[in-house]
Design a protein around this motif. Structure first.
Motif, short mmCIF file in Angstrom:
data_model
loop_
_atom_site.label_atom_id
_atom_site.label_comp_id
_atom_site.label_asym_id
_atom_site.label_seq_id
_atom_site.Cartn_x
_atom_site.Cartn_y
_atom_site.Cartn_z
N LEU A 97 0.85 -1.18 0.00
CA LEU A 97 0.00 0.00 0.00
C LEU A 97 0.89 1.24 0.00
O LEU A 97 1.76 1.39 0.87
N MET A 98 0.68 2.13 -0.98
CA MET A 98 1.49 3.33 -1.09
C MET A 98 0.61 4.57 -1.01
O MET A 98 -0.41 4.65 -1.69
N SER A 99 1.02 5.51 -0.17
CA SER A 99 0.32 6.78 -0.03
C SER A 99 1.23 7.89 -0.54
O SER A 99 2.32 8.11 0.01
N LEU A 100 0.78 8.60 -1.58
CA LEU A 100 1.61 9.62 -2.24
C LEU A 100 1.04 11.02 -2.01
O LEU A 100 -0.12 11.28 -2.34
N ASN A 101 1.86 11.88 -1.42
CA ASN A 101 1.46 13.26 -1.20
C ASN A 101 2.34 14.17 -2.06
O ASN A 101 3.51 14.40 -1.73
N PRO A 102 1.82 14.72 -3.18
CA PRO A 102 2.65 15.54 -4.08
C PRO A 102 2.96 16.92 -3.53
O PRO A 102 3.85 17.60 -4.05
N ARG A 103 2.25 17.34 -2.50
CA ARG A 103 2.49 18.67 -1.94
C ARG A 103 3.71 18.66 -1.01
O ARG A 103 4.43 19.65 -0.89
N THR A 104 3.91 17.53 -0.34
CA THR A 104 5.07 17.40 0.54
C THR A 104 6.16 16.55 -0.13
O THR A 104 7.25 16.41 0.42
N ASN A 105 5.83 16.02 -1.32
CA ASN A 105 6.74 15.10 -2.02
C ASN A 105 7.19 13.97 -1.10
O ASN A 105 8.38 13.68 -0.96
N LYS A 106 6.21 13.33 -0.50
CA LYS A 106 6.48 12.23 0.43
C LYS A 106 5.61 11.03 0.08
O LYS A 106 4.46 11.18 -0.33
N MET A 107 6.20 9.85 0.25
CA MET A 107 5.46 8.61 0.03
C MET A 107 5.61 7.71 1.25
O MET A 107 6.70 7.57 1.80
N ILE A 108 4.50 7.11 1.66
CA ILE A 108 4.54 6.06 2.68
C ILE A 108 4.32 4.74 1.97
O ILE A 108 3.39 4.60 1.17
N MET A 109 5.18 3.77 2.25
CA MET A 109 5.07 2.46 1.61
C MET A 109 4.91 1.40 2.71
O MET A 109 5.79 1.24 3.55
N VAL A 110 3.78 0.70 2.68
CA VAL A 110 3.47 -0.30 3.70
C VAL A 110 3.35 -1.67 3.05
O VAL A 110 2.50 -1.87 2.17
N SER A 111 4.18 -2.60 3.47
CA SER A 111 4.04 -3.99 3.01
C SER A 111 3.02 -4.69 3.89
O SER A 111 3.12 -4.65 5.12
N ILE A 112 2.07 -5.34 3.27
CA ILE A 112 1.04 -6.06 4.01
C ILE A 112 1.37 -7.55 3.99
O ILE A 112 1.33 -8.18 2.92
N PRO A 113 1.72 -8.15 5.13
CA PRO A 113 2.02 -9.59 5.14
C PRO A 113 0.84 -10.38 4.57
O PRO A 113 -0.32 -10.15 4.94
N ARG A 114 1.13 -11.30 3.68
CA ARG A 114 0.05 -11.98 2.96
C ARG A 114 -0.81 -12.87 3.84
O ARG A 114 -1.93 -13.21 3.47
N ASP A 115 -0.29 -13.26 5.03
CA ASP A 115 -1.08 -14.12 5.93
C ASP A 115 -1.85 -13.32 6.98
O ASP A 115 -2.41 -13.91 7.92
N THR A 116 -1.88 -11.99 6.84
CA THR A 116 -2.55 -11.14 7.83
C THR A 116 -4.02 -11.52 7.97
O THR A 116 -4.76 -11.63 6.98
N TYR A 117 -4.44 -11.71 9.20
CA TYR A 117 -5.80 -12.15 9.52
C TYR A 117 -6.73 -10.93 9.55
O TYR A 117 -6.64 -10.08 10.43
#
Length: 314
Positions: A97-117
């Protein structure tokens, strides 16, 4: 000097600028035609890649998405790496999951474990990667939205075979490896290593030798994706563009159309320069004989708040 000889020499001197000028014009025409061919091929490729979600047919939603992109608001993108096989719907082997903010030029990148309940809409509690097997991209997007209480504006689904070919087309990627290990007949040393497509695929799939298990695997996935984004952003060999487009067209689907893709390239690409990676903390547990990755509610809230804060920052 013979007057006629002088005249012929003068004519020759006058002709060479025309020859040079003609060659330059031909070169400009050739480059122009090639660029037109590439643009036309890009349009064809994007059209082939375009696969809207069922809810994208809603005109109001389309207007909302267009407004978000036009006004350079934050967007959330779900990257799905799918291991698709013949006569099989496939599995979402990778979810980022990636969250892109072009105003701050920042990205958050979250890996989601595939076995997450998590709760899969209309299916109950199960592993998050099962959402793709149950309902394809549509259900995967809905499941992520429900789990993290955030909107997913766009998705990009990549066939893992295409991922390998795409890395090769870029000339490979260079990553920093913190743990030496072997996988699929390849040995990966510590330090800076350059990976081909085949090597990159093996590199991101290893988890059994990693003391951190899926979390270590997810970290390697993020590092390869970041390296690939950097390579693509600085890509200068126009002669390979056609090859890359052919690979993308056969292995990538997205609900981004040509206009939105162009806008993201111009207005959102600098977010890759400031990436914050996040891990989802949890622990393994067996429920009814099946192993799951259990994430505490407060941990899910932490991820949700980080993304919402990133979306609001100006």
């Amino acid at each position: 000097m013979d007057t006629r000889t002088g005249k012929r020499q003068t004519k020759k001197k006058r002709k060479w600028p025309y020859w040079v000028g003609g060659i330059i014009v031909l070169l400009i025409l050739a480059v122009g035609l090639y660029l037109y061919y590439l643009y036309d091929k890009v349009e064809d490729t994007v059209a082939n890649m375009h696969e809207p979600l069922s809810r994208d047919a809603d005109p109001d939603r389309q207007k909302e998405l267009e407004s978000i992109v036009k006004n350079k608001k934050s967007i959330n993108v779900l990257l799905l790496g799918v291991d698709q096989r013949e006569h099989d719907v496939g599995r979402s082997d990778t979810m980022i999951l990636m969250s892109l903010n072009p105003r701050t030029n920042k990205m958050i990148m979250v890996s989601i474990p595939r076995d997450t309940y998590v709760e899969i809409p209309r299916r109950g509690m199960d592993k998050i990667n099962h959402a793709y097997a149950f309902g394809g991209t549509d259900l995967s997007v809905k499941t992520v939205e429900k789990a993290f209480d955030i909107p997913v504006h766009f998705y990009v689904k990549v066939n893992m075979e295409g991922f390998k070919q795409g890395i090769d087309a870029l000339g490979g990627v260079t990553v920093k490896n913190d743990q030496a290990f072997s996988q699929g007949g390849e040995t990966f040393k510590t330090g800076s290593i350059h990976l081909s497509g085949e090597e990159a695929l093996k590199y991101i799939r290893m988890r059994k030798e990693d003391p951190r298990g899926d979390l270590g695997r997810n970290e390697r996935q993020r590092s390869v994706i970041k390296a690939a984004m950097d390579e693509a952003a600085s890509f200068s060999s126009i002669t390979k563009v056609s090859d890359i487009l052919s690979i993308l067209g056969g292995n990538v689907t997205t609900n981004l159309n040509m206009d939105k893709m162009q806008t993201l390239f111009t207005d959102y690409r600098d977010t890759r320069k400031n990436i914050e990676t996040m891990e989802i903390g949890g622990s393994g547990d067996v429920i009814n004989g099946v192993w799951y990755y259990i994430v505490p509610e407060q941990e899910m809230d932490r991820i949700t708040q980080a993304i919402k804060t990133n979306m609001k920052e100006n």
